[in-house]
Design a protein around this motif. Structure first.
Motif, short mmCIF file in Angstrom:
data_model
loop_
_atom_site.label_atom_id
_atom_site.label_comp_id
_atom_site.label_asym_id
_atom_site.label_seq_id
_atom_site.Cartn_x
_atom_site.Cartn_y
_atom_site.Cartn_z
N ASP A 1 0.94 -1.18 0.09
CA ASP A 1 0.06 -0.09 0.08
C ASP A 1 0.87 1.44 -0.06
OD1 ASP A 1 -2.29 1.38 0.05
OD2 ASP A 1 -3.01 0.89 1.98
N ALA A 2 0.31 2.37 -0.39
CA ALA A 2 1.28 3.66 -0.63
C ALA A 2 0.33 4.65 -0.58
CB ALA A 2 2.25 3.70 -1.79
N ALA A 3 0.69 6.06 0.21
CA ALA A 3 0.11 7.11 -0.13
C ALA A 3 1.22 8.21 -0.36
CB ALA A 3 -0.77 7.43 1.12
N VAL A 4 0.87 9.37 -0.93
CA VAL A 4 2.01 10.49 -1.41
C VAL A 4 1.33 11.52 -0.99
CG1 VAL A 4 3.25 11.43 -3.16
CG2 VAL A 4 2.81 8.76 -3.20
N VAL A 5 2.22 12.42 -0.48
CA VAL A 5 1.75 13.89 0.04
C VAL A 5 2.76 14.91 -0.39
CG1 VAL A 5 0.36 12.83 2.16
CG2 VAL A 5 2.72 13.44 2.45
N GLY A 6 2.69 15.93 -0.28
CA GLY A 6 3.28 17.12 -0.40
C GLY A 6 3.36 18.07 0.45
N VAL A 7 4.91 18.35 0.96
CA VAL A 7 4.70 19.20 2.15
C VAL A 7 5.80 20.46 1.89
CG1 VAL A 7 4.51 17.32 3.69
CG2 VAL A 7 6.69 17.74 3.03
N PRO A 8 5.42 21.42 2.45
CA PRO A 8 6.34 22.54 2.21
C PRO A 8 7.90 22.44 2.19
CG PRO A 8 4.56 23.38 3.69
CD PRO A 8 4.72 21.73 3.56
N ASP A 9 8.62 22.87 1.20
CA ASP A 9 10.12 22.60 1.41
C ASP A 9 10.84 24.15 1.26
OD1 ASP A 9 12.49 20.41 1.52
OD2 ASP A 9 12.67 21.85 -0.11
N TRP B 1 12.49 23.01 -2.89
CA TRP B 1 11.81 22.66 -3.76
C TRP B 1 10.22 23.24 -4.01
CZ3 TRP B 1 14.32 19.81 -7.34
CH2 TRP B 1 15.37 19.37 -6.89
N GLY B 2 9.98 24.19 -2.93
CA GLY B 2 8.61 24.81 -2.91
C GLY B 2 7.63 23.59 -2.07
N HIS B 3 7.72 22.52 -2.69
CA HIS B 3 7.11 21.23 -1.91
C HIS B 3 7.88 20.29 -2.11
CE1 HIS B 3 3.47 23.67 -2.08
NE2 HIS B 3 3.07 22.98 -0.89
N ARG B 4 7.93 19.21 -1.12
CA ARG B 4 8.66 17.94 -1.15
C ARG B 4 7.74 16.76 -1.32
NH1 ARG B 4 10.52 18.37 3.29
NH2 ARG B 4 9.72 16.85 4.76
N VAL B 5 8.11 16.02 -2.11
CA VAL B 5 7.12 14.88 -2.41
C VAL B 5 7.53 13.69 -1.65
CG1 VAL B 5 6.24 13.15 -4.05
CG2 VAL B 5 6.74 15.47 -4.95
N VAL B 6 6.69 13.20 -0.69
CA VAL B 6 6.91 12.35 0.44
C VAL B 6 5.99 11.03 0.16
CG1 VAL B 6 7.28 11.68 3.08
CG2 VAL B 6 7.73 14.00 2.14
N ALA B 7 6.62 9.79 0.10
CA ALA B 7 5.69 8.77 -0.12
C ALA B 7 5.80 7.86 1.22
CB ALA B 7 6.33 7.88 -1.09
N TYR B 8 4.68 7.49 1.64
CA TYR B 8 4.60 6.40 2.69
C TYR B 8 3.93 5.27 1.99
CZ TYR B 8 4.83 10.37 6.04
OH TYR B 8 5.36 11.25 6.90
N VAL B 9 4.80 4.15 2.35
CA VAL B 9 4.68 2.74 1.83
C VAL B 9 4.78 1.86 2.89
CG1 VAL B 9 5.78 3.55 -0.51
CG2 VAL B 9 6.97 2.39 1.28
N VAL B 10 3.82 0.86 2.76
CA VAL B 10 3.76 -0.48 3.60
C VAL B 10 4.48 -1.52 2.57
CG1 VAL B 10 2.36 -2.26 4.46
CG2 VAL B 10 1.51 0.21 4.49
N GLY B 11 5.64 -1.75 3.01
CA GLY B 11 6.51 -2.92 2.07
C GLY B 11 7.98 -2.85 2.23
N ARG C 1 2.76 14.58 9.78
CA ARG C 1 3.89 13.77 10.14
C ARG C 1 5.09 14.09 9.34
NH1 ARG C 1 4.03 7.16 10.40
NH2 ARG C 1 6.33 6.89 10.77
N ALA C 2 4.97 14.13 7.88
CA ALA C 2 5.93 14.67 7.20
C ALA C 2 6.49 16.21 7.47
CB ALA C 2 5.52 14.63 5.72
N GLU C 3 5.65 16.90 7.76
CA GLU C 3 6.04 18.28 8.17
C GLU C 3 7.07 18.52 9.36
OE1 GLU C 3 2.60 20.49 8.18
OE2 GLU C 3 2.39 20.75 6.22
N GLU C 4 6.72 17.56 10.31
CA GLU C 4 7.41 17.44 11.57
C GLU C 4 8.65 16.56 11.41
OE1 GLU C 4 4.36 15.61 14.01
OE2 GLU C 4 3.34 17.54 14.56
N GLY C 5 8.89 15.93 10.47
CA GLY C 5 9.97 15.30 10.01
C GLY C 5 10.06 13.99 10.86
N MET C 6 9.10 13.24 11.13
CA MET C 6 8.87 12.02 11.85
C MET C 6 8.97 10.96 10.80
SD MET C 6 6.12 13.01 14.68
CE MET C 6 6.06 11.23 15.36
#
Length: 335
Positions: A263-271, A274-284, A330-335
């Motif tokens: 499974d996977a979900a992708v979000v963009g967070v301020p950077d 890059w303006g926004h950083r593309v972060v992927a959360y994956v189960v795998g 979670r991504a914005e907090e760097g966890m």
């Protein structure tokens, strides 16, 4: 007339909705949105709109009958399962697929539920025995649908939201009476008898999305030459990273096609860079570089996630949708 808030355990919701359907005059239902990308909204649904949706669904499916309730009954998809069943003259099944009074002919699921149910032969047999299984609430990977249909399950992909009394576009085509358009900005617009009456206590928010008989959704889409709607994702799911528009649902869908990703979900967070950083959360078990290469084989490499976080499971909201706000935080907090 004060709206009727949909709340409580399944048996309570069924009883309240039965009384609401039988009343000579009925207040609008008050149904909250899932709040998957922010604060939940309090949506007002007139009885006529709900019944228009129920009737159009029966016409599209070619039948009416008993429904199994496996979604939370307080969200619009669950409400519609209950109402469709009651209108057809049956109490919904609220514990499993059947009870002493018989089995269900229909049910409604979100993709995460179907993915998990396919691991059980008993659940697969029950779903395959139904006339149709509505699948909505989020993007549907072709592989998931293919697995379900190979097992004999009739899947009907739905698109809609609380403001449209739930799903109003089935397998890309609007239900009878539903108007569908895509604006110049790519925003999907919906009209017709299934629209909500407004947001309870928030006329400003209502005015922002109801215009000239149209509901302006928060989703981007396009219409094919055959009139089929292709949903591209939420407008705010397209993030600008390094000056490039990155549709995060498309990136997540590609990651889910990898054999090492469940499974996977992708979000963009301020950077800052890059303006926004593309972060992927994956189960795998996939690593960042493999994920980037995999995405780049199907899409521009600029879409590839710059950060990858492996998790045991994606956080879910009560209605089964991925809690994207939690992932973004979670991504914005760097966890």
């Amino acid at each position: 007339m004060e709206p009727l808030r949909v709340a409580g355990e399944p048996a309570e919701v069924v009883a309240r909705l039965r009384d609401w359907l039988d009343a000579d005059e009925a207040p609008p239902l008050l149904v909250e949105t899932s709040g998957s990308t922010g604060k939940p909204k309090r949506v007002l649904l007139p009885r006529d709109a709900v019944l228009a949706s129920v009737e159009a669904t029966a016409r599209r499916l070619g039948a009416e009958g008993r429904w199994a309730l496996v979604l939370p009954p307080t969200y619009v998809a669950g409400v519609q399962v209950v109402v469709r069943s009651l209108v057809a003259g049956h109490d919904p099944v609220v514990d499993g697929w059947s009870d002493a009074t018989g089995g269900a002919r229909f049910t409604s699921l979100v993709p995460t539920q179907l993915h998990r149910l396919l691991a059980s032969s008993a659940d697969v047999a029950a779903l395959a025995g139904m006339d149709a299984v509505l699948l909505g609430g989020g993007p549907i990977d072709p592989g998931l649908r293919e697995r379900a249909e190979a097992a004999g399950i009739r899947v009907v992909a739905t698109y809609g939201m609380a403001e449209t009394c739930g799903g109003c576009v089935y397998d890309g085509f609007p239900l009878d009476g539903v108007a569908l358009a895509v604006g110049e900005d790519g925003r999907i617009r919906i009209g017709g008898p299934t629209l909500f009456a407004g947001y309870d206590g928030d006329p400003e928010a209502t005015a922002e999305v109801l215009a000239d008989g149209w509901f302006l959704t928060a989703d981007a889409g396009r219409l094919g030459e055959d009139g089929r709607l292709h949903v591209l994702g939420r407008l705010d799911d397209v993030v600008v990273s390094g000056g490039v528009n990155v549709p995060t649902p498309a990136v997540a869908a590609r990651l889910r096609e990898h054999p090492d990703v469940a499974d996977a979900a992708v979000v963009g967070v301020p950077d800052e860079e890059w303006g926004h950083r593309v972060v992927a959360y994956v189960v795998g078990t996939i690593d960042t570089e493999t994920a980037r290469t995999w995405v780049a084989e199907a899409h521009p490499r600029t879409w590839a996630p710059r950060e990858l976080v492996v998790v045991d499971a994606l956080p879910l909201l009560p209605n089964g949708k991925v809690d994207r706000l939690a992932l973004r935080t979670r991504a914005e907090e760097g966890m």
